[in-house]
Enzyme design. Structure first.
Site, PDB file in Angstrom:
ATOM      1  N   LYS A 106      79.758  -1.995  24.055  1.00 54.47           N
ATOM      2  CA  LYS A 106      78.707  -3.023  24.052  1.00 54.47           C
ATOM      3  C   LYS A 106      77.455  -2.491  24.733  1.00 54.47           C
ATOM      4  CE  LYS A 106      77.879  -7.159  26.946  1.00 54.47           C
ATOM      5  NZ  LYS A 106      77.319  -6.515  28.137  1.00 54.47           N
ATOM      6  N   ASN A 107      77.632  -1.902  25.919  1.00 56.40           N
ATOM      7  CA  ASN A 107      76.463  -1.511  26.700  1.00 56.40           C
ATOM      8  C   ASN A 107      75.769  -0.277  26.133  1.00 56.40           C
ATOM      9  OD1 ASN A 107      76.831  -3.674  28.295  1.00 56.40           O
ATOM     10  ND2 ASN A 107      77.593  -2.547  30.079  1.00 56.40           N
ATOM     11  N   ARG A 150      70.834 -10.096  28.380  1.00 56.02           N
ATOM     12  CA  ARG A 150      70.101  -9.228  29.299  1.00 56.02           C
ATOM     13  C   ARG A 150      69.663  -7.919  28.613  1.00 56.02           C
ATOM     14  NH1 ARG A 150      67.786  -8.267  34.438  1.00 56.02           N
ATOM     15  NH2 ARG A 150      68.030  -6.070  34.879  1.00 56.02           N
ATOM     16  N   ASP A 165      74.461 -12.467  32.024  1.00 53.03           N
ATOM     17  CA  ASP A 165      75.423 -13.036  32.956  1.00 53.03           C
ATOM     18  C   ASP A 165      74.771 -13.498  34.244  1.00 53.03           C
ATOM     19  OD1 ASP A 165      77.576 -12.551  31.331  1.00 53.03           O
ATOM     20  OD2 ASP A 165      77.690 -10.471  31.980  1.00 53.03           O
ATOM     21  N   ASP A 213      81.471  -3.342  36.427  1.00 54.89           N
ATOM     22  CA  ASP A 213      81.995  -4.169  35.335  1.00 54.89           C
ATOM     23  C   ASP A 213      83.523  -4.216  35.300  1.00 54.89           C
ATOM     24  OD1 ASP A 213      79.479  -4.837  34.608  1.00 54.89           O
ATOM     25  OD2 ASP A 213      79.366  -3.548  32.843  1.00 54.89           O
TER      26      ASP A 213
HETATM   27  C1  UD1 Z   1      73.877  -2.543  32.917  1.00 52.39           C
HETATM   28  C2  UD1 Z   1      75.013  -3.145  32.154  1.00 52.39           C
HETATM   29  C3  UD1 Z   1      75.902  -3.977  33.047  1.00 52.39           C
HETATM   30  C4  UD1 Z   1      76.358  -3.153  34.229  1.00 52.39           C
HETATM   31  C5  UD1 Z   1      75.152  -2.527  34.932  1.00 52.39           C
HETATM   32  C6  UD1 Z   1      75.543  -1.598  36.060  1.00 52.39           C
HETATM   33  C7  UD1 Z   1      74.105  -3.462  29.957  1.00 52.39           C
HETATM   34  C8  UD1 Z   1      73.712  -4.425  28.900  1.00 52.39           C
HETATM   35  N1  UD1 Z   1      74.507  -3.988  31.101  1.00 52.39           N
HETATM   36  O1  UD1 Z   1      73.082  -3.634  33.395  1.00 52.39           O
HETATM   37  O2  UD1 Z   1      77.018  -4.423  32.295  1.00 52.39           O
HETATM   38  O3  UD1 Z   1      77.040  -3.991  35.135  1.00 52.39           O
HETATM   39  O4  UD1 Z   1      74.379  -1.773  33.996  1.00 52.39           O
HETATM   40  O5  UD1 Z   1      76.398  -0.610  35.613  1.00 52.39           O
HETATM   41  O6  UD1 Z   1      74.118  -2.261  29.751  1.00 52.39           O
HETATM   42  N2  UD1 Z   1      67.637  -3.652  39.563  1.00 52.39           N
HETATM   43  C9  UD1 Z   1      66.454  -3.885  40.217  1.00 52.39           C
HETATM   44  N3  UD1 Z   1      65.281  -3.666  39.555  1.00 52.39           N
HETATM   45  C10 UD1 Z   1      65.253  -3.240  38.253  1.00 52.39           C
HETATM   46  C11 UD1 Z   1      66.471  -3.001  37.597  1.00 52.39           C
HETATM   47  C12 UD1 Z   1      67.652  -3.222  38.275  1.00 52.39           C
HETATM   48  O7  UD1 Z   1      66.452  -4.267  41.389  1.00 52.39           O
HETATM   49  O8  UD1 Z   1      64.164  -3.069  37.702  1.00 52.39           O
HETATM   50  C13 UD1 Z   1      68.905  -3.908  40.265  1.00 52.39           C
HETATM   51  C14 UD1 Z   1      69.697  -5.060  39.603  1.00 52.39           C
HETATM   52  O9  UD1 Z   1      69.275  -6.304  40.081  1.00 52.39           O
HETATM   53  C15 UD1 Z   1      71.103  -4.716  40.015  1.00 52.39           C
HETATM   54  C16 UD1 Z   1      71.114  -3.177  40.031  1.00 52.39           C
HETATM   55  O10 UD1 Z   1      69.756  -2.783  40.120  1.00 52.39           O
HETATM   56  O11 UD1 Z   1      71.367  -5.181  41.302  1.00 52.39           O
HETATM   57  C17 UD1 Z   1      71.764  -2.542  38.808  1.00 52.39           C
HETATM   58  O12 UD1 Z   1      71.067  -2.915  37.658  1.00 52.39           O
HETATM   59  P1  UD1 Z   1      71.033  -2.021  36.347  1.00 52.39           P
HETATM   60  O13 UD1 Z   1      71.684  -0.695  36.601  1.00 52.39           O
HETATM   61  O14 UD1 Z   1      69.640  -2.032  35.851  1.00 52.39           O
HETATM   62  O15 UD1 Z   1      71.956  -2.837  35.382  1.00 52.39           O
HETATM   63  P2  UD1 Z   1      71.627  -3.395  33.959  1.00 52.39           P
HETATM   64  O16 UD1 Z   1      70.960  -2.337  33.141  1.00 52.39           O
HETATM   65  O17 UD1 Z   1      70.999  -4.722  34.068  1.00 52.39           O
END
Ligand code: UD1
Length: 420
Positions: free
Chosen positions: A17-18, A89, A113, A302
């Site tokens: 999915k991701n 997301r 989520d 996850d």
């Molecule tokens: C992706 C995955 C999700 C997984 C996560 C971490 C998808 C669709 N989702 O989410 O399932 O749990 O990676 O492996 O691929 N953050 C910031 N600023 C930003 C971006 C992120 O503070 O600009 C923080 C987020 O709030 C969070 C952390 O960084 O606490 C991790 O986020 P990120 O690695 O970006 O996860 P996603 O890409 O949203």
């Protein structure tokens, strides 16, 4: 479901999915027909297909073939449908491709989520480094660039998966070289880089913490097979261990689950690697393990809810630490209803042994929490009802059917089918 049966048999792991949602976004970078294979039959893929259609890309999802075919026109729309974008997301992944292709992107702040604040500052700062003007206007993220983006050196505050993906996708069509340091190293990012490279992009360091992208003038569409879903594979592995079962996980890539399989082995599982997957067997009560989530190659956040469910039935006390999201523990309340002995404090949870879990009615708050509650229900005494299972549909294809195939006594109520 009624607890007490062991999971035994074989499952086939679909594409991740991701990964696939980002591959779909990346298709926007190349006019013409991109075909993605090993696409999971999950709700988020359908929503992402709608997002792409709204941007002018003719998108067909053949659920039986596990294929998505995307015909991208020469000119794509730069404004994404707000309602659709808020549903997942991952739709934020269209940001980079749209600015790169159209010089403008208007993407409503996304949903997904309910597991924390999930800011976008790292995405926004990185795009600004590449020369875009980035703002939030009435709940919509707007990025504009007059002319082509300009390659730059970017250090990420945190190895954000989504930001790394957006910046790679923006960088591939930028003028000059983009260097992304402290990049996320998840296998799904390596998969995205493989797709982009096949399209004609020039990327060094895929799967490492430094990505060097030499911008090119244009990309061509390709056929690409999605990397298998390590979180789905890990979920079945944990299910096998919890139920004292024996599950062959076809297409599961053990090399993407290094620390997970190491931990499950420490908890008592026997893991046997094969040419196209791995087999997980277990007997008796699992031993407790401590787990700390971290960006890849650390333990994936996850799989955290599933591991907490495992610890709830293990024989000792365990300490689980979540370092990636700030409110992943809301699901502990539901697990507690089944009799788990849990105490949360900040980003830690202590799980103490309990003689047994007992069936009850619980609520799935997100996709992984939902899967974890079902695993707990499979080992709980009596009947467990998990509500709001449409969350599970976001990440697991044919979840109930797969479990039934492994011998679980589980059924889906018609109302929950309609909710999906
Ligand atoms: C992706 C995955 C999700 C997984 C996560 C971490 C998808 C669709 N989702 O989410 O399932 O749990 O990676 O492996 O691929 N953050 C910031 N600023 C930003 C971006 C992120 O503070 O600009 C923080 C987020 O709030 C969070 C952390 O960084 O606490 C991790 O986020 P990120 O690695 O970006 O996860 P996603 O890409 O949203």
């Amino acid at each position: 479901m009624t607890g007490g049966t062991r999971l035994a048999g074989e499952v086939a792991v679909p594409g991740a999915k991701n990964s696939v949602l980002k591959l779909m976004a990346a298709s926007l970078l190349a006019p013409g027909r991109t075909t993605l294979e090993a696409v999971p039959d999950i709700l988020d893929v359908s929503v992402m297909a709608d997002v792409l259609r709204g941007l002018g890309a003719d998108t067909r999802h053949d659920r039986d073939e596990g294929q998505v075919v995307i015909d991208v026109p020469d000119t794509v729309e730069s404004t994404a449908d707000a309602d659709l974008v808020r549903r997942i997301r991952a739709s934020v992944a269209i940001l980079g491709p749209l600015v790169a292709r159209c010089g403008e992107a208007r993407v409503a702040l996304p949903g997904g989520d309910a597991i924390g604040a999930r800011a976008l500052d790292i995405h926004m700062n990185g795009l600004a480094k590449l020369g875009a003007v980035v703002d939030v206007e009435a709940g919509v993220l707007v990025a504009r660039s007059s002319g082509r983006l300009q390659g730059a050196s970017i250090w990420l505050d945190f190895p954000s998966v989504g930001a790394t993906e957006n910046l790679v996708m923006a960088g591939v069509l930028a003028k000059g070289t983009t260097v992304i340091d402290n990049a996320a190293q998840e296998p799904e990012i390596a998969d995205l880089c493989a797709l982009l490279t096949a399209m004609g992009a020039r990327i060094d360091g895929a799967g490492t913490s430094t990505l060097v992208v030499d911008g090119v003038e244009g990309l061509r569409p390709v056929v690409h097979r999605t990397v298998p879903d390590r979180i789905v594979a890990g979920t079945w592995a944990i299910g096998a261990l919890m139920t004292g079962g024996d599950v062959m996980i076809r297409h599961g890539r053990a090399e993407h689950l290094g620390i997970v399989l190491e931990k499950l082995t420490a908890a008592g599982a026997s893991v046997e690697l094969g040419p196209d997957g791995f087999r997980v067997r277990a007997e008796g009560r699992p031993r407790s393990i401590d787990v700390v989530t971290l960006p890849y190659p650390g333990f994936p956040t996850d799989l955290l809810p599933q591991v907490i469910a495992l610890e709830a039935i293990s024989e000792g006390t365990s300490l689980i630490t979540e370092n990636v999201f700030d409110s992943r523990f809301v699901f502990c309340r539901e697990l507690h209803k089944l009799g788990a002995d849990l105490r949360t404090d900040g980003h830690h949870v202590v799980v103490r042994p309990t003689p047994r879990l007992v069936g009850d009615s619980v609520l799935a708050s997100d996709v992984r929490a939902g899967a974890a509650l079902v695993l707990a229900g499979l080992v709980a005494e009596g009947t467990t009802e998990v509500r709001d299972v449409h969350h599970i549909d976001r990440g697991y294809a044919r979840f109930v059917e797969t479990l039934t195939g492994l011998g679980a006594r589980i059924r889906r109520e018609p109302s929950e089918v309609a909710a999906a």
